[in-house]
Design an enzyme around this catalytic site. Structure first.
Site: not given
Length: 407
Positions: A182, A378
């Site tokens: 990320s 995610h």
């Protein structure tokens, strides 16, 4: 605490619509949830009461904490797993948005950090300013507004180079393998695109769900913030911490009292796919360590990236941009065709780092050594036990191959 109350009210309102979405979880996601419950329950129960040192000891390893001081005087705690062999190759792990080094230790022996250490790598874990391990400064207090006047620009400009240099000096190596999730990828592109010096210090860059371009982002929290004027966001949230551990928000207590709110907090921050299927008890453990905090300004920078669909420095407004950058608009970062070996692992169910945005990023680089697309959300890259076989083992194999090819 005002932010916390607003968050609870907001996610509670979302509960009805999200509960319908939960019921539509695929059998695959339900199987993943059961695997998470069975394989990690014991570790999670133990870790609720302990920190980094105890987690390391629980898998037979020893950890150290090192202080890294940046050029602008922030003090960052870097965790180091003492290597099993001397002169081991260095692997550096950098966390994502609102996260910390702890994220790579939450799955016991199947955690990325512990797995790589068990294979004989010298593993170091960074922390970016503003999270629970990076709330110190040589002259500022974390209660000062000036302490929180940063975003991922400063993480790339100060935190990452200071940490990389510290690790290389401590180990005596000239380069390292950089593995990031990320935001950890975001700050790496910001640094590496403008610094040939640091390009030479990275022998392999492994991207997991890189949050660099956000044009197709669907995560409710970030999307909602991007729709508001910056002044409105500051009036609502202030100009200091955002979901910081310094706020002492009892998310784990909330999960015990209102499980649906617990689920919706992660859904709100990371997206409703993937790790949203993890059982509530395990969610409560994750939320004891996540969110680990950042600044309101950092969240505004992500909002700007969503709105511009670009990859640029922070937009302070025309007047201040002219003072800082010499241009009325913030300059874009250079990120194309970096002369570094790369690998990409990304998810089809990722609502933050959408596969279309990741594939755009990949298209601007030289052909990667590995490009793997998974049915992940995610958070799955750091919280889902199935990542051990689908992501972590391939990463270790690739690192070994790259390093062997240099001999």
């Amino acid at each position: 605490m005002g932010l916390f109350l607003l968050l609870v009210i907001f996610v509670s309102i979302l509960s009805i619509s999200l509960s319908a979405r939960t019921k539509r979880l695929s059998s695959t996601n339900k199987a993943k949830a059961e695997l998470a419950r069975v394989t990690t329950k014991k570790l999670w129960t133990m870790a609720e009461e302990h920190g980094v040192d105890e987690l390391c000891l629980s898998v037979g390893l020893k950890c150290e904490a090192h202080d890294v001081v940046t050029k602008d005087n922030y003090i960052l705690t870097v965790h180091h797993i003492v290597p099993l062999v001397k002169n081991a190759p260095v692997v550096f792990l950098q966390h994502g948005l609102l996260d910390s080094s702890m994220t790579y230790m939450l799955l016991g022996n199947q955690s990325l950090a512990f797995y790589l250490a068990s294979l004989g790598f010298d593993v170091w874990l960074g922390n970016s300013r503003g999270n629970e391990f990076a709330l110190r400064h040589k002259s500022l207090d974390s209660s000062d507004v000036a302490f929180w006047a940063f975003d991922w620009d400063q993480m790339a400009q100060y935190d990452l180079p200071a940490t990389i240099d510290y690790v290389l000096n401590a180990t005596g190596h000239s380069d390292l393998t950089y593995v990031a999730h990320s935001q950890g990828c975001t700050i790496a592109y910001a640094l590496l695109g403008s610094s040939p010096e640091y390009q030479k210090k990275v022998n392999l860059f492994v991207n997991m769900a890189p949050a660099t371009f956000l044009g197709h982002l669907k995560v409710l929290l970030l999307k909602g913030l991007s729709l508001l004027p910056q002044l409105t966001v500051k009036l609502l949230l202030g100009s200091k911490a955002f979901m910081s551990s310094s706020l002492d928000v009892p998310f784990d207590v909330v999960c015990d009292i209102a499980p649906s709110v617990c689920h919706n907090i992660l859904c709100l921050i990371c997206g409703c796919n993937g790790s949203f299927s993890v059982p509530t008890a395990e969610m409560a453990f994750i939320i004891q360590h996540f969110p680990a905090g950042t600044s309101v300004q950092n969240m505004l920078h992500y909002s700007q990236s969503i709105n511009t669909q670009g990859f640029s420095k922070f937009d302070y407004g025309r007047r201040k941009n002219l003072e800082i950058y010499g241009t009325p608009t913030p300059p874009p970062y250079k990120f194309e065709n970096l002369p570094i070996k790369m690998a990409f692992f990304y998810g089809t169910d990722d609502e933050l780092a959408d596969q279309r945005d990741v594939e755009y990023l990949i298209s601007k680089q030289n052909t990667p050594l590995v490009q793997t697309k998974l049915g992940f959300g995610h958070g799955d890259f750091v919280w889902d036990p199935s990542a051990f076989q689908t992501v972590y083992q391939p990463i270790s194999t690739l690192i070994t191959k790259v390093l062997s090819g240099r001999k």
